[in-house]
Scaffold this motif. Structure first.
Motif, short mmCIF file in Angstrom:
data_model
loop_
_atom_site.label_atom_id
_atom_site.label_comp_id
_atom_site.label_asym_id
_atom_site.label_seq_id
_atom_site.Cartn_x
_atom_site.Cartn_y
_atom_site.Cartn_z
N LYS A 36 0.86 -1.23 0.06
CA LYS A 36 0.07 -0.05 0.17
C LYS A 36 1.05 1.23 -0.16
O LYS A 36 0.45 2.27 -0.56
N ARG A 37 2.04 1.29 0.78
CA ARG A 37 3.02 2.20 0.79
C ARG A 37 3.60 2.50 -0.69
O ARG A 37 3.65 3.63 -0.93
N ALA A 38 3.97 1.52 -1.09
CA ALA A 38 4.59 1.71 -2.62
C ALA A 38 3.59 2.12 -3.53
O ALA A 38 3.92 3.07 -4.32
N ASN A 39 2.43 1.79 -3.37
CA ASN A 39 1.18 2.39 -4.42
C ASN A 39 1.21 4.11 -4.07
O ASN A 39 1.09 4.73 -5.12
N SER A 43 2.22 6.70 -6.83
CA SER A 43 1.28 7.72 -7.30
C SER A 43 1.94 8.96 -7.19
O SER A 43 1.77 9.87 -8.06
N ASP A 44 2.69 9.36 -6.13
CA ASP A 44 3.31 10.61 -5.89
C ASP A 44 4.15 10.95 -6.96
O ASP A 44 4.43 12.16 -7.35
N ILE A 45 5.07 10.07 -7.20
CA ILE A 45 6.25 10.28 -8.32
C ILE A 45 5.43 10.49 -9.43
O ILE A 45 6.09 11.38 -10.28
N LYS A 46 4.31 9.71 -9.79
CA LYS A 46 4.03 9.82 -11.21
C LYS A 46 3.41 11.30 -11.45
O LYS A 46 3.12 12.08 -12.46
N THR A 47 2.48 11.95 -10.25
CA THR A 47 2.02 13.13 -10.32
C THR A 47 2.95 14.19 -10.65
O THR A 47 3.13 15.10 -11.46
N GLU A 48 3.92 14.12 -9.72
CA GLU A 48 5.28 15.04 -9.77
C GLU A 48 5.90 15.07 -11.13
O GLU A 48 6.22 16.08 -11.84
N LEU A 49 6.16 13.84 -11.65
CA LEU A 49 6.71 13.81 -12.96
C LEU A 49 5.84 14.55 -13.91
O LEU A 49 6.29 15.16 -14.93
N PRO A 85 9.34 2.20 -6.20
CA PRO A 85 8.55 2.48 -5.20
C PRO A 85 8.58 1.22 -4.32
O PRO A 85 8.40 1.70 -2.99
N THR A 86 8.63 0.21 -4.67
CA THR A 86 8.49 -0.97 -3.74
C THR A 86 9.75 -1.01 -2.91
O THR A 86 9.87 -1.49 -1.66
N LEU A 87 10.94 -0.68 -3.36
CA LEU A 87 12.22 -0.54 -2.82
C LEU A 87 12.31 0.58 -1.68
O LEU A 87 12.69 0.53 -0.59
#
Length: 112
Positions: A36-39, A43-49, A85-87
């Motif tokens: 859940k944290r990786a998701n 999402s945060d990284i995708k939005t920022e990019l 994100p999983t790492l």
């Protein structure tokens, strides 16, 4: 959170299962929390990019006018080099930086 300054490894590492389930007492619960944290991180990284790449968006969709922008390529490469994100989620979980709660366990503790 600033994912650029994380100390998560960029390659997959073997983890000790006992370290992962130490806090929750259940490996499956730990994996669910990290998932859940990786998701959230993804999402945060995708939005920022996407917000950064919107600056380079062309108003005309003509194939002849499309050109490669050096800054856009550098931004994309930077995000590709970030740990997955999983790492990042696994590293945060092991460092105790992830807040989580289990409502089912809270109900069990209140019923006694």
């Amino acid at each position: 959170m600033d994912y650029k300054k994380t100390n998560a490894p960029t390659n997959t590492q073997t983890r000790d299962i006992m370290d992962l389930c130490e806090e929750t007492g259940n490996i499956y619960e730990s994996v669910a929390i990290m998932g859940k944290r990786a998701n959230q991180i993804s999402s945060d990284i995708k939005t920022e990019l996407s917000n950064k790449l919107k600056e380079f968006a062309s108003m005309n969709d003509n194939l002849e006018e499309i050109f490669e922008n050096r800054e856009q390529i550098e931004i994309s490469r930077f995000y590709e080099k970030l740990p997955k994100p999983t790492l990042i989620a696994a590293q945060e979980f092991l460092e105790g930086k992830v807040y989580y709660r289990n409502p089912a366990k809270e109900k069990e503790n209140l019923s006694f």
